[in-house]
Structures are given as structure tokens and as C-alpha cells.
Design a protein around this motif. Structure first.
Motif, mmCIF file in Angstrom:
data_model
loop_
_atom_site.group_PDB
_atom_site.id
_atom_site.type_symbol
_atom_site.label_atom_id
_atom_site.label_comp_id
_atom_site.label_asym_id
_atom_site.label_seq_id
_atom_site.Cartn_x
_atom_site.Cartn_y
_atom_site.Cartn_z
ATOM 1 N N GLY A 103 0.804 -1.221 0.000
ATOM 2 C CA GLY A 103 0.000 0.000 0.000
ATOM 3 C C GLY A 103 0.834 1.266 0.000
ATOM 4 N N CYS A 104 2.109 1.154 0.320
ATOM 5 C CA CYS A 104 3.015 2.307 0.317
ATOM 6 C C CYS A 104 3.553 2.626 -1.078
ATOM 7 C CB CYS A 104 4.203 2.053 1.250
ATOM 8 S SG CYS A 104 3.762 1.982 2.990
ATOM 9 N N LEU A 105 3.390 1.709 -2.018
ATOM 10 C CA LEU A 105 3.947 1.894 -3.354
ATOM 11 C C LEU A 105 3.198 2.984 -4.111
ATOM 12 C CD1 LEU A 105 4.497 -1.825 -4.393
ATOM 13 C CD2 LEU A 105 6.174 -0.226 -3.474
ATOM 14 N N GLU A 106 3.965 3.825 -4.796
ATOM 15 C CA GLU A 106 3.400 4.921 -5.567
ATOM 16 C C GLU A 106 4.042 4.953 -6.943
ATOM 17 O OE1 GLU A 106 2.605 8.677 -3.057
ATOM 18 O OE2 GLU A 106 4.487 7.845 -2.307
ATOM 19 N N ASN A 107 3.351 5.561 -7.895
ATOM 20 C CA ASN A 107 3.898 5.758 -9.228
ATOM 21 C C ASN A 107 4.604 7.104 -9.302
ATOM 22 O OD1 ASN A 107 2.980 3.355 -10.444
ATOM 23 N ND2 ASN A 107 0.936 4.235 -10.661
ATOM 24 N N GLY A 108 5.644 7.153 -10.103
ATOM 25 C CA GLY A 108 6.382 8.390 -10.317
ATOM 26 C C GLY A 108 7.823 8.072 -10.640
ATOM 27 N N LYS A 109 8.493 9.022 -11.254
ATOM 28 C CA LYS A 109 9.879 8.809 -11.654
ATOM 29 C C LYS A 109 10.791 8.614 -10.440
ATOM 30 C CE LYS A 109 13.603 10.697 -14.354
ATOM 31 N NZ LYS A 109 13.911 10.209 -15.640
ATOM 32 N N LEU A 110 10.642 9.468 -9.441
ATOM 33 C CA LEU A 110 11.455 9.347 -8.226
ATOM 34 C C LEU A 110 11.212 7.993 -7.561
ATOM 35 C CD1 LEU A 110 13.327 10.611 -6.048
ATOM 36 C CD2 LEU A 110 11.254 11.487 -4.967
ATOM 37 N N GLN A 111 9.943 7.608 -7.460
ATOM 38 C CA GLN A 111 9.602 6.336 -6.838
ATOM 39 C C GLN A 111 10.183 5.164 -7.627
ATOM 40 O OE1 GLN A 111 7.550 8.873 -7.353
ATOM 41 N NE2 GLN A 111 6.440 9.286 -5.470
ATOM 42 N N THR A 112 10.039 5.205 -8.964
ATOM 43 C CA THR A 112 10.556 4.122 -9.803
ATOM 44 C C THR A 112 12.060 3.971 -9.627
ATOM 45 O OG1 THR A 112 8.786 4.409 -11.411
ATOM 46 C CG2 THR A 112 10.780 3.291 -12.183
ATOM 47 N N ASN A 113 12.770 5.085 -9.617
ATOM 48 C CA ASN A 113 14.226 5.036 -9.421
ATOM 49 C C ASN A 113 14.576 4.440 -8.059
ATOM 50 O OD1 ASN A 113 14.696 6.136 -11.942
ATOM 51 N ND2 ASN A 113 14.903 8.221 -11.169
ATOM 52 N N TYR A 114 13.850 4.848 -7.025
ATOM 53 C CA TYR A 114 14.134 4.324 -5.686
ATOM 54 C C TYR A 114 13.792 2.840 -5.598
ATOM 55 C CZ TYR A 114 14.557 3.960 -0.679
ATOM 56 O OH TYR A 114 14.948 3.577 0.584
ATOM 57 N N TYR A 115 12.676 2.434 -6.194
ATOM 58 C CA TYR A 115 12.296 1.021 -6.164
ATOM 59 C C TYR A 115 13.310 0.160 -6.912
ATOM 60 C CZ TYR A 115 7.758 2.923 -4.670
ATOM 61 O OH TYR A 115 6.749 3.588 -4.018
ATOM 62 N N GLN A 116 13.836 0.664 -8.013
ATOM 63 C CA GLN A 116 14.870 -0.080 -8.739
ATOM 64 C C GLN A 116 16.120 -0.236 -7.883
ATOM 65 O OE1 GLN A 116 15.112 2.092 -12.453
ATOM 66 N NE2 GLN A 116 13.691 0.687 -13.436
ATOM 67 N N LYS A 117 16.440 0.799 -7.108
ATOM 68 C CA LYS A 117 17.587 0.718 -6.185
ATOM 69 C C LYS A 117 17.320 -0.361 -5.128
ATOM 70 C CE LYS A 117 19.977 3.445 -2.666
ATOM 71 N NZ LYS A 117 19.601 2.691 -1.487
ATOM 72 N N LEU A 118 16.115 -0.368 -4.572
ATOM 73 C CA LEU A 118 15.775 -1.377 -3.569
ATOM 74 C C LEU A 118 15.806 -2.779 -4.165
ATOM 75 C CD1 LEU A 118 12.816 0.272 -1.584
ATOM 76 C CD2 LEU A 118 15.204 0.054 -0.887
ATOM 77 N N LEU A 119 15.290 -2.916 -5.383
ATOM 78 C CA LEU A 119 15.294 -4.224 -6.041
ATOM 79 C C LEU A 119 16.713 -4.727 -6.269
ATOM 80 C CD1 LEU A 119 12.420 -3.727 -8.626
ATOM 81 C CD2 LEU A 119 12.447 -5.361 -6.737
ATOM 82 N N SER A 120 17.597 -3.838 -6.698
ATOM 83 C CA SER A 120 18.971 -4.279 -6.939
ATOM 84 C C SER A 120 19.688 -4.593 -5.628
ATOM 85 C CB SER A 120 19.746 -3.223 -7.744
ATOM 86 O OG SER A 120 19.945 -2.058 -6.986
ATOM 87 N N GLU A 121 19.333 -3.881 -4.572
ATOM 88 C CA GLU A 121 19.996 -4.092 -3.287
ATOM 89 C C GLU A 121 19.458 -5.301 -2.528
ATOM 90 O OE1 GLU A 121 20.981 -1.493 0.751
ATOM 91 O OE2 GLU A 121 20.344 -0.482 -1.081
ATOM 92 N N TYR A 122 18.149 -5.509 -2.576
ATOM 93 C CA TYR A 122 17.530 -6.558 -1.756
ATOM 94 C C TYR A 122 16.913 -7.696 -2.559
ATOM 95 C CZ TYR A 122 18.003 -3.068 1.926
ATOM 96 O OH TYR A 122 18.505 -2.164 2.812
#
Length: 113
Positions: free
Chosen positions: A82-101
Motif C-alpha cells: 500500500g506504500c507503493l506509488e507511481n512516479g519517476k522518483l519512486q521508480t528510481n528508488y524502487y529499482q535501487k531497492l530491487l537491486s539491493e535486496y
């Protein structure tokens, strides 16, 4: 992100230390918080945000004073999703989290929220 969230929330007593860091990082970002603590036993999330002191954009926040909120949850995976949001900043941060975890559990199909 949803697959990583579901995978990280599949635990008996506590998630691994790595996934605890992931949960905290996602919540810190989502709530723009100063600090987050998760009590997995009590199913409680404590969040501290900066308290606005003035309308002046120069001194809008004082980090020494914070507002604390406590959120209870019944499903951690649903709460995090439920915390997930759409947006360029969010997408970049989520990609960072995906690569890290994400490690080897994820592939390119999971780079979207």
C-alpha cells in the motif's frame, strides 16, 4: 516490488536482518520519515517525522522535534504494498531497492510496482 515485498514478508517469527532493512527503507521513503521502527511481534510500525515549525521555507523543519505516529497492521505485505506509488522518483528508488535486496529471486519482469 510486490513480489519482493511478498517474499520478504514470508517468515515465521522475524524476517532476516536484510529484509528488516528493506522494510525500514521502504517505509522511511514512503512516509518521508526521520526514523521507523517495526515491532514484528506486536504488528506495530512506529514512524517519526519532522515537525513543521513555521511557514518560512528557509526554516520549515527542525529535526530535533519530531511527530511520532504508530500504525498497527494485520498484514505486513499488504501494508508495504500500500506504500507503493507511481512516479519517476519512486521508480528510481524502487529499482535501487530491487537491486539491493532482490537478489536472484527477481528478474526484469519485476521492475515495476
Amino acid at each position: 516490488m510486490r513480489s519482493l515485498i511478498n517474499y520478504s514478508c514470508d517468515f515465521d517469527a522475524f524476517p532476516s536482518a536484510e529484509f528488516q532493512k528493506f522494510h525500514k527503507a521502504l517505509l522511511l521513503f514512503s512516509f518521508n520519515a526521520v526514523e521507523v521502527k517495526i515491532d514484528y511481534d506486536e504488528k506495530l510500525i512506529s514512524i517519526w517525522n519532522s515537525k513543521p515549525l513555521t511557514t518560512s521555507p528557509v526554516r520549515l523543519f527542525n529535526m530535533k522535534e519530531a511527530v511520532a505516529d504508530k500504525l498497527s497492521y494485520s498484514s505486513l505485505s499488504e501494508t508495504l504494498a500500500g506504500c507503493l506509488e507511481n512516479g519517476k522518483l519512486q521508480t528510481n528508488y524502487y529499482q535501487k531497492l530491487l537491486s539491493e535486496y532482490g537478489g536472484s529471486i527477481l528478474d526484469d519482469d519485476f521492475l515495476s510496482a
